[in-house]
Design a protein around this motif. Structure first.
Motif, PDB file in Angstrom:
ATOM      1  N   VAL A  35       1.157   4.207  -2.987  1.00  0.00           N
ATOM      2  CA  VAL A  35       0.963   5.627  -2.705  1.00  0.00           C
ATOM      3  C   VAL A  35       2.201   6.423  -3.134  1.00  0.00           C
ATOM      4  O   VAL A  35       2.101   7.469  -3.779  1.00  0.00           O
ATOM      5  N   ALA A  54      -4.501   6.321   3.851  1.00  0.00           N
ATOM      6  CA  ALA A  54      -5.200   6.918   2.726  1.00  0.00           C
ATOM      7  C   ALA A  54      -5.585   8.365   3.013  1.00  0.00           C
ATOM      8  O   ALA A  54      -5.487   9.236   2.150  1.00  0.00           O
ATOM      9  N   GLY A  90       2.370   6.723  -6.829  1.00  0.00           N
ATOM     10  CA  GLY A  90       1.225   7.357  -7.466  1.00  0.00           C
ATOM     11  C   GLY A  90       0.413   6.444  -8.352  1.00  0.00           C
ATOM     12  O   GLY A  90      -0.263   6.916  -9.278  1.00  0.00           O
ATOM     13  N   GLN A 135      -3.866   1.466  -5.970  1.00  0.00           N
ATOM     14  CA  GLN A 135      -4.356   1.858  -4.651  1.00  0.00           C
ATOM     15  C   GLN A 135      -5.825   1.470  -4.482  1.00  0.00           C
ATOM     16  O   GLN A 135      -6.222   0.969  -3.431  1.00  0.00           O
ATOM     17  N   GLU A 187      -2.177  15.685  -0.957  1.00  0.00           N
ATOM     18  CA  GLU A 187      -2.544  16.108  -2.300  1.00  0.00           C
ATOM     19  C   GLU A 187      -3.315  17.422  -2.261  1.00  0.00           C
ATOM     20  O   GLU A 187      -3.331  18.172  -3.227  1.00  0.00           O
ATOM     21  N   THR A 246       0.823  -1.206   0.000  1.00  0.00           N
ATOM     22  CA  THR A 246       0.000   0.000   0.000  1.00  0.00           C
ATOM     23  C   THR A 246       0.858   1.257   0.000  1.00  0.00           C
ATOM     24  O   THR A 246       0.627   2.187  -0.783  1.00  0.00           O
ATOM     25  N   GLU A 304      -7.362  -0.983  -1.704  1.00  0.00           N
ATOM     26  CA  GLU A 304      -8.386  -0.494  -0.777  1.00  0.00           C
ATOM     27  C   GLU A 304      -9.617  -1.393  -0.786  1.00  0.00           C
ATOM     28  O   GLU A 304     -10.145  -1.761   0.267  1.00  0.00           O
ATOM     29  N   LYS A 313      -2.612   5.037  -8.756  1.00  0.00           N
ATOM     30  CA  LYS A 313      -3.943   5.209  -8.170  1.00  0.00           C
ATOM     31  C   LYS A 313      -4.855   4.003  -8.403  1.00  0.00           C
ATOM     32  O   LYS A 313      -5.648   3.647  -7.538  1.00  0.00           O
ATOM     33  N   LYS A 315      -2.590  10.563   2.678  1.00  0.00           N
ATOM     34  CA  LYS A 315      -2.297  10.772   1.261  1.00  0.00           C
ATOM     35  C   LYS A 315      -3.161  11.865   0.681  1.00  0.00           C
ATOM     36  O   LYS A 315      -2.701  12.760  -0.036  1.00  0.00           O
ATOM     37  N   ASP A 316      -4.483  11.859   1.028  1.00  0.00           N
ATOM     38  CA  ASP A 316      -5.409  12.871   0.508  1.00  0.00           C
ATOM     39  C   ASP A 316      -5.043  14.257   0.994  1.00  0.00           C
ATOM     40  O   ASP A 316      -5.143  15.252   0.264  1.00  0.00           O
TER      41      ASP A 316
END
Length: 260
Positions: free
Chosen positions: A220, A253, A223, A228, A260, A216, A232, A225, A256-257
């Motif tokens: 991340v 997660a 990148g 990911q 970004e 995981t 998930e 996605k 990570k958000d």
């Protein structure tokens, strides 16, 4: 992160190429006397003219043979290649020829510890993989740095080969010299189908490489996605809301958000 890098995979076939080059560099021009240049009886009409007195005179244009351009040796053939090279090239027939001559080659390890099966898996040669497995090749062999056929197939994204190896009960969580596992390599290569297959067959998502990356975390960091999302969804299917693993996963997660 530094995951295992396969060294000199593109060496496959270079031994045969070098043989041709070496032979070419050692080839010498033939003796003109051997070509008949001093023997009128050996001069062809296509390469001669006749003067007014009927005497033969040589044309100013030389044939390939006279220039010494004719090959005096046979080029390298498939017989010059090892069974490992032939397996990597996908030549089932020649692999079979080698095994018929010497069955001990089936699981023979080269200077890196790779078997013919491992080379075929690394290059996605499914037909050779199937043939070698049918002949009794050991899918559980590991190389000197603990690479396995499953690791190499996962690294290349060859899901059909991954399925064949898993069906034989190979260790799905086998690790190499720096802790890399098949699913880590599949994630690293962004091979979605391989990741999904490995997850469906029970790959451990908690195993980390020596550099500290779990599948995981690696997805991340790179990148990837779509990978990911696959990870998930897999975690959500496996664990209840109160499970510690799910909480750790969701926390990662969320971080990570935020980044970004």
């Amino acid at each position: 992160m530094q995951l295992i890098q396969l060294r000199a995979m593109d060496d496959i076939g270079e031994e045969g190429l070098s043989m041709v080059q070496n032979e070419g560099s050692n080839a010498c021009l033939p003796d003109p006397k051997e070509l008949g240049l001093h023997d009128v009886s050996l001069v062809s009409q296509e390469n001669t003219d006749v003067d007014d007195e009927g005497l033969i005179k040589h044309s100013t244009s030389l044939t390939n043979r006279q220039r010494g351009n004719e090959l005096t040796f046979l080029p390298a053939t498939l017989d010059c290649l090892s069974i490992h090279q032939l397996a990597a090239q996908g030549d089932v027939c020649q692999v079979a020829v080698h095994l018929n001559k010497d069955c001990s080659l089936l699981n023979k390890q080269d200077d890196r510890g790779f078997t013919p099966l491992m080379w075929a898996a690394a290059f996605g040669e499914k037909a050779v993989v199937d043939y070698l497995l049918a002949e009794g090749a050991d899918p559980k062999t590991v190389a000197w740095e603990r690479e396995s056929a499953l690791t190499l197939a996962s690294m290349g994204g060859f899901v059909d080969i991954v399925k064949s190896l898993l069906a034989l009960g190979v260790d799905i969580n086998t690790y190499d010299w720096n802790g890399g596992t098949p699913i880590l390599y599949a994630v690293r290569g962004n091979h979605i189908q391989c990741v999904q297959e490995l997850l469906d067959r029970g790959a451990d998502l908690t195993i980390e490489s020596d550099s500290g990356y779990s599948p995981t975390a690696l997805a991340v960091a790179l990148g990837h996605k779509k990978i990911q999302k696959v990870l998930e969804e897999h975690v959500l299917q496996l664990y209840s809301p109160d499970d510690e693993m799910k909480e750790r996963f969701l926390s990662l997660a969320r971080r990570k958000d935020l980044c970004e």
